[in-house]
Design an enzyme around this catalytic site. Structure first.
Site, PDB file in Angstrom:
ATOM      1  N   ASN A 163      -1.579  20.989 -20.465  1.00 40.26           N
ATOM      2  CA  ASN A 163      -1.308  20.023 -21.514  1.00 40.26           C
ATOM      3  C   ASN A 163      -1.452  21.130 -23.017  1.00 40.26           C
ATOM      4  OD1 ASN A 163      -2.356  16.970 -21.296  1.00 40.26           O
ATOM      5  ND2 ASN A 163      -3.622  18.453 -19.668  1.00 40.26           N
ATOM      6  N   ARG A 195       0.666  -0.819   0.126  1.00 42.66           N
ATOM      7  CA  ARG A 195      -0.251   0.393  -0.099  1.00 42.66           C
ATOM      8  C   ARG A 195       0.649   1.137   0.033  1.00 42.66           C
ATOM      9  NH1 ARG A 195      -2.191  -3.075   3.465  1.00 42.66           N
ATOM     10  NH2 ARG A 195      -4.025  -4.082   3.249  1.00 42.66           N
ATOM     11  N   ARG A 229      -3.476  21.952 -13.523  1.00 39.64           N
ATOM     12  CA  ARG A 229      -2.331  20.630 -13.839  1.00 39.64           C
ATOM     13  C   ARG A 229      -3.382  20.333 -15.379  1.00 39.64           C
ATOM     14  NH1 ARG A 229      -0.309  16.178 -10.633  1.00 39.64           N
ATOM     15  NH2 ARG A 229       1.554  15.978 -11.496  1.00 39.64           N
ATOM     16  N   LYS A 289       6.478  23.272 -12.370  1.00 39.98           N
ATOM     17  CA  LYS A 289       5.832  22.393 -12.074  1.00 39.98           C
ATOM     18  C   LYS A 289       5.198  22.465 -10.347  1.00 39.98           C
ATOM     19  CE  LYS A 289       3.925  18.894 -13.120  1.00 39.98           C
ATOM     20  NZ  LYS A 289       4.869  16.626 -13.705  1.00 39.98           N
ATOM     21  N   HIS A 348      -0.945  19.658 -26.604  1.00 41.05           N
ATOM     22  CA  HIS A 348      -0.880  17.589 -26.545  1.00 41.05           C
ATOM     23  C   HIS A 348      -1.923  17.735 -27.168  1.00 41.05           C
ATOM     24  CE1 HIS A 348       2.340  18.203 -23.745  1.00 41.05           C
ATOM     25  NE2 HIS A 348       2.561  16.846 -23.217  1.00 41.05           N
ATOM     26  N   HIS A 374      -0.610  15.095 -29.949  1.00 43.03           N
ATOM     27  CA  HIS A 374      -1.692  13.275 -29.830  1.00 43.03           C
ATOM     28  C   HIS A 374      -1.637  13.059 -31.134  1.00 43.03           C
ATOM     29  CE1 HIS A 374      -1.914  13.457 -25.085  1.00 43.03           C
ATOM     30  NE2 HIS A 374      -0.882  13.130 -25.413  1.00 43.03           N
ATOM     31  N   LYS A 420       2.155  12.189 -10.371  1.00 40.33           N
ATOM     32  CA  LYS A 420       2.445  10.647 -10.801  1.00 40.33           C
ATOM     33  C   LYS A 420       2.690  10.073 -11.714  1.00 40.33           C
ATOM     34  CE  LYS A 420      -0.974  13.443 -13.805  1.00 40.33           C
ATOM     35  NZ  LYS A 420      -0.933  14.193 -15.449  1.00 40.33           N
ATOM     36  N   HIS A 442       7.895  11.866 -28.798  1.00 46.31           N
ATOM     37  CA  HIS A 442       6.619  12.756 -27.847  1.00 46.31           C
ATOM     38  C   HIS A 442       6.795  14.206 -27.777  1.00 46.31           C
ATOM     39  CE1 HIS A 442       3.470  13.284 -25.124  1.00 46.31           C
ATOM     40  NE2 HIS A 442       4.403  14.116 -24.249  1.00 46.31           N
ATOM     41  N   GLU A 499       8.998  19.728 -23.646  1.00 47.09           N
ATOM     42  CA  GLU A 499       8.056  20.683 -21.990  1.00 47.09           C
ATOM     43  C   GLU A 499       8.848  21.825 -21.619  1.00 47.09           C
ATOM     44  OE1 GLU A 499       5.692  18.410 -21.641  1.00 47.09           O
ATOM     45  OE2 GLU A 499       6.224  16.493 -23.013  1.00 47.09           O
ATOM     46  N   GLU A 505      -4.957  16.856 -10.241  1.00 49.43           N
ATOM     47  CA  GLU A 505      -5.324  17.767 -11.773  1.00 49.43           C
ATOM     48  C   GLU A 505      -6.872  17.646 -11.034  1.00 49.43           C
ATOM     49  OE1 GLU A 505      -3.322  15.715 -14.650  1.00 49.43           O
ATOM     50  OE2 GLU A 505      -4.941  16.231 -16.379  1.00 49.43           O
TER      51      GLU A 505
HETATM   52  N1  LIG Z   1       4.686  10.663 -14.578  1.00 56.32           N
HETATM   53  C1  LIG Z   1       4.552  12.057 -15.323  1.00 56.32           C
HETATM   54  O1  LIG Z   1       4.426  13.172 -14.611  1.00 56.32           O
HETATM   55  C2  LIG Z   1       5.114  11.964 -17.152  1.00 56.32           C
HETATM   56  C3  LIG Z   1       4.876  13.119 -17.072  1.00 56.32           C
HETATM   57  C4  LIG Z   1       5.850  13.300 -18.962  1.00 56.32           C
HETATM   58  C5  LIG Z   1       6.450  12.120 -19.152  1.00 56.32           C
HETATM   59  N2  LIG Z   1       6.002  10.837 -18.710  1.00 56.32           N
HETATM   60  C6  LIG Z   1       5.897   9.653 -18.652  1.00 56.32           C
HETATM   61  O2  LIG Z   1       7.255  10.297 -19.579  1.00 56.32           O
HETATM   62  C7  LIG Z   1       7.832   8.762 -20.908  1.00 56.32           C
HETATM   63  C8  LIG Z   1       8.914   9.211 -21.471  1.00 56.32           C
HETATM   64  O3  LIG Z   1       9.878   9.465 -20.427  1.00 56.32           O
HETATM   65  P1  LIG Z   1      11.667   9.696 -21.640  1.00 56.32           P
HETATM   66  O4  LIG Z   1      10.904  11.165 -22.423  1.00 56.32           O
HETATM   67  O5  LIG Z   1      12.473  10.945 -19.636  1.00 56.32           O
HETATM   68  O6  LIG Z   1      12.318   9.097 -21.848  1.00 56.32           O
HETATM   69  P2  LIG Z   1      12.966   7.002 -21.547  1.00 56.32           P
HETATM   70  O7  LIG Z   1      12.530   7.336 -20.119  1.00 56.32           O
HETATM   71  O8  LIG Z   1      12.150   6.056 -22.186  1.00 56.32           O
HETATM   72  O9  LIG Z   1      14.200   7.782 -22.114  1.00 56.32           O
HETATM   73  C9  LIG Z   1      14.587   7.849 -22.934  1.00 56.32           C
HETATM   74  C10 LIG Z   1      15.714   7.414 -23.549  1.00 56.32           C
HETATM   75  O10 LIG Z   1      16.945   7.800 -23.055  1.00 56.32           O
HETATM   76  C11 LIG Z   1      17.405   6.564 -22.267  1.00 56.32           C
HETATM   77  N3  LIG Z   1      18.047   7.432 -21.338  1.00 56.32           N
HETATM   78  C12 LIG Z   1      18.112   7.958 -19.872  1.00 56.32           C
HETATM   79  N4  LIG Z   1      18.732   8.841 -19.452  1.00 56.32           N
HETATM   80  C13 LIG Z   1      19.608   8.844 -20.564  1.00 56.32           C
HETATM   81  C14 LIG Z   1      21.283   9.269 -19.825  1.00 56.32           C
HETATM   82  N5  LIG Z   1      21.592  10.145 -18.569  1.00 56.32           N
HETATM   83  N6  LIG Z   1      22.458   8.741 -20.902  1.00 56.32           N
HETATM   84  C15 LIG Z   1      22.258   8.105 -22.180  1.00 56.32           C
HETATM   85  N7  LIG Z   1      20.871   7.698 -22.155  1.00 56.32           N
HETATM   86  C16 LIG Z   1      19.273   7.869 -21.454  1.00 56.32           C
HETATM   87  C17 LIG Z   1      16.979   5.450 -21.852  1.00 56.32           C
HETATM   88  O11 LIG Z   1      17.893   4.510 -21.720  1.00 56.32           O
HETATM   89  C18 LIG Z   1      15.936   5.353 -23.292  1.00 56.32           C
HETATM   90  O12 LIG Z   1      16.161   5.004 -24.270  1.00 56.32           O
HETATM   91  C19 LIG Z   1       6.544   8.225 -21.224  1.00 56.32           C
HETATM   92  O13 LIG Z   1       6.576   6.829 -20.899  1.00 56.32           O
HETATM   93  C20 LIG Z   1       5.367   9.636 -20.404  1.00 56.32           C
HETATM   94  O14 LIG Z   1       3.885   9.039 -20.723  1.00 56.32           O
HETATM   95  C21 LIG Z   1       5.370  10.915 -17.265  1.00 56.32           C
END
Ligand SMILES: NC(=O)c1ccc[n+]([C@@H]2O[C@H](COP(=O)([O-])OP(=O)(O)OC[C@H]3O[C@@H](n4cnc5c(N)ncnc54)[C@H](O)[C@@H]3O)[C@@H](O)[C@H]2O)c1
Length: 404
Positions: A272, A137, A268, A251, A275, A279, A159, A299, A205, A261
């Site tokens: 978007n 939990r 929040r 943020k 977005h 999308h 999130k 993205h 972003e 949200e």
């Molecule tokens: N929780 C939230 O509020 C929130 C907000 C925005 C996005 N997200 C989520 O985040 C995800 C995307 O995350 P992302 O863009 O960070 O991509 P990711 O986690 O897929 O990482 C991108 C790539 O970079 C590589 N990588 C990461 N750090 C590195 C470093 N320092 N050096 C070399 N390579 C590195 C990873 O291995 C991967 O191949 C999506 O699933 C999205 O839905 C969540």
């Protein structure tokens, strides 16, 4: 719990701390070299006491030295460390991926007060965060983001989510929980190894944040990014600390106002911006963004295109005065940051409108768009005029952006 400033990082290096006012407030520490002190930070916060277990979930694609720096530091601080490598792909961000972590945590006898450390981009942060949210939990989690996107967005705000395959298609972030971290450690020196395209996606972003900065206490963010773009692209560490801290502050302000949200029109939801248009183009097979050779729009690139489309739509609908020339300004900044201003291979307007109608901002069949109302300002608009939405789409079609 507060950390003494001298514990932050090597003397003289740029550093910042941002407090997130969630129900249980926490700090985001931002500086180069922070992972070397990771174990110490956890100890100072009481998250690591001798013989307590720790579970490190790290991105399998990270350079080994980043993972080792974190692991050595946690070990040296006395943690009984279990480690798990997570593939950073949307197809690994699933219930099965979370279940694997849960099984490994249980097998390592992870207890209620033991801490999970997530080291990686948004994928690892989301899936490890979700596992931490539901294991017994909820157990404490420390987020150590390693992509720019995760530093400025995903790791802050609580999130967590995994995707769910429904009738053959992957529904992104359909399953999740709010689970605020106890601490976020943004070591900007790890951004050195981040591939350029990923880095630029994170910048998209940040531009989005700049476009709503007035609403959330960062009124000069857009201008600052415009001026700092060359240094940011060169990964100047002092500038990166400032970029991450300003974006995290924004943020944090959003999260402080609207943690879950729930706000109808602001809060929040304004995150978007860009977005809904984004999308619509992100999942188009065969679409090619300006400046990229291979098909497929990431993205962050889709967000950049979405920001241009939303701004053009806002001008056409009267939400944003044309004389501010905001579309030109946004397009110029997106180009400066090496992001696409247009895409080739997009389907018909009707197809794109249909894709937009599937966005989560649609309520009762009515399209609701976050649109800029001026530099740094945005608001949510219900049922924008069709010709304004079409003008937005036209602005990002390769060869169709003239006159914007
Ligand atoms: N929780 C939230 O509020 C929130 C907000 C925005 C996005 N997200 C989520 O985040 C995800 C995307 O995350 P992302 O863009 O960070 O991509 P990711 O986690 O897929 O990482 C991108 C790539 O970079 C590589 N990588 C990461 N750090 C590195 C470093 N320092 N050096 C070399 N390579 C590195 C990873 O291995 C991967 O191949 C999506 O699933 C999205 O839905 C969540």
């Amino acid at each position: 719990m507060n950390l003494p400033p001298e514990a932050l990082t090597a003397k003289g290096a740029a550093q910042a701390r941002v407090r997130v006012q969630a129900p249980r407030p926490y700090d985001v520490l931002i500086a180069p070299g922070l992972l070397e002190g990771l174990g110490e930070f956890l100890r100072e916060m009481g998250l690591l006491v001798p013989h307590r277990r720790l579970f490190l979930a790290h991105d399998a694609g990270l350079p080994a030295e980043i993972v080792e720096t974190a692991a050595v530091s946690l070990h040296a601080a006395g943690g009984r460390l279990s480690r798990s490598a997570v593939e950073a792909g949307e197809s690994a961000k699933t219930m099965a991926g979370a279940e694997r972590l849960l099984v490994e945590m249980a097998a390592s006898r992870h207890e209620r007060r033991d801490c999970v450390v997530a080291l990686g981009g948004g994928i690892v942060g989301d899936v490890a965060g979700f596992a931490a949210a539901i294991y017994r939990r909820g157990v404490p989690i420390v987020q150590c983001p390693t992509t720019l996107l995760a530093m400025v967005d995903a790791a802050v705000g609580g999130k967590t989510a995994v995707n769910l395959a429904v009738e053959g298609s992957l529904k992104k972030n359909l399953i999740g929980a709010f689970h605020q971290p106890r601490l976020v450690i943004a070591d900007v020196s790890v951004l050195r190894t981040l591939p350029d395209r990923q880095f630029r996606c994170g910048l998209a972003e940040c531009i989005k944040h700049g476009m709503i900065g007035v609403e959330f206490g960062e009124p000069a963010l857009l201008e600052w990014i415009e001026a700092a773009a060359p240094a940011l692209l060169a990964r100047d560490e002092a500038k990166l600390v400032e970029l991450v801290s300003r974006n995290v502050a924004l943020k944090a302000a959003v999260v402080g106002l609207d943690e879950r949200e729930e706000a109808e029109d602001g809060g929040r939801a304004l995150l978007n911006l860009g977005h809904t248009f984004g999308h619509a183009v992100e999942t188009v097979e065969g679409a090619i963004g300006e400046g990229t050779r291979a098909p497929g729009i990431h993205h962050g690139e889709a967000v950049a295109l979405g920001l241009i489309a939303a701004t053009r739509c806002a001008e056409e609908s009267g939400a944003c005065p044309r004389e501010l020339k905001l579309t030109e300004r946004v397009r110029a900044l997106i180009q400066r940051c090496g992001l696409p201003r247009s895409a080739a291979g997009l389907p018909s307007d009707e197809e794109l409108l249909a894709r937009m109608a599937h966005d989560k901002k649609v309520m009762g069949g009515i399209l609701r768009l976050v649109l800029p109302t001026g530099p740094g300002r945005a608001a949510l608009f219900a049922d924008p005029p069709r010709q304004a939405v079409l003008a937005g789409l036209q602005a990002i079609r390769a060869g169709g952006a003239a006159g914007c």
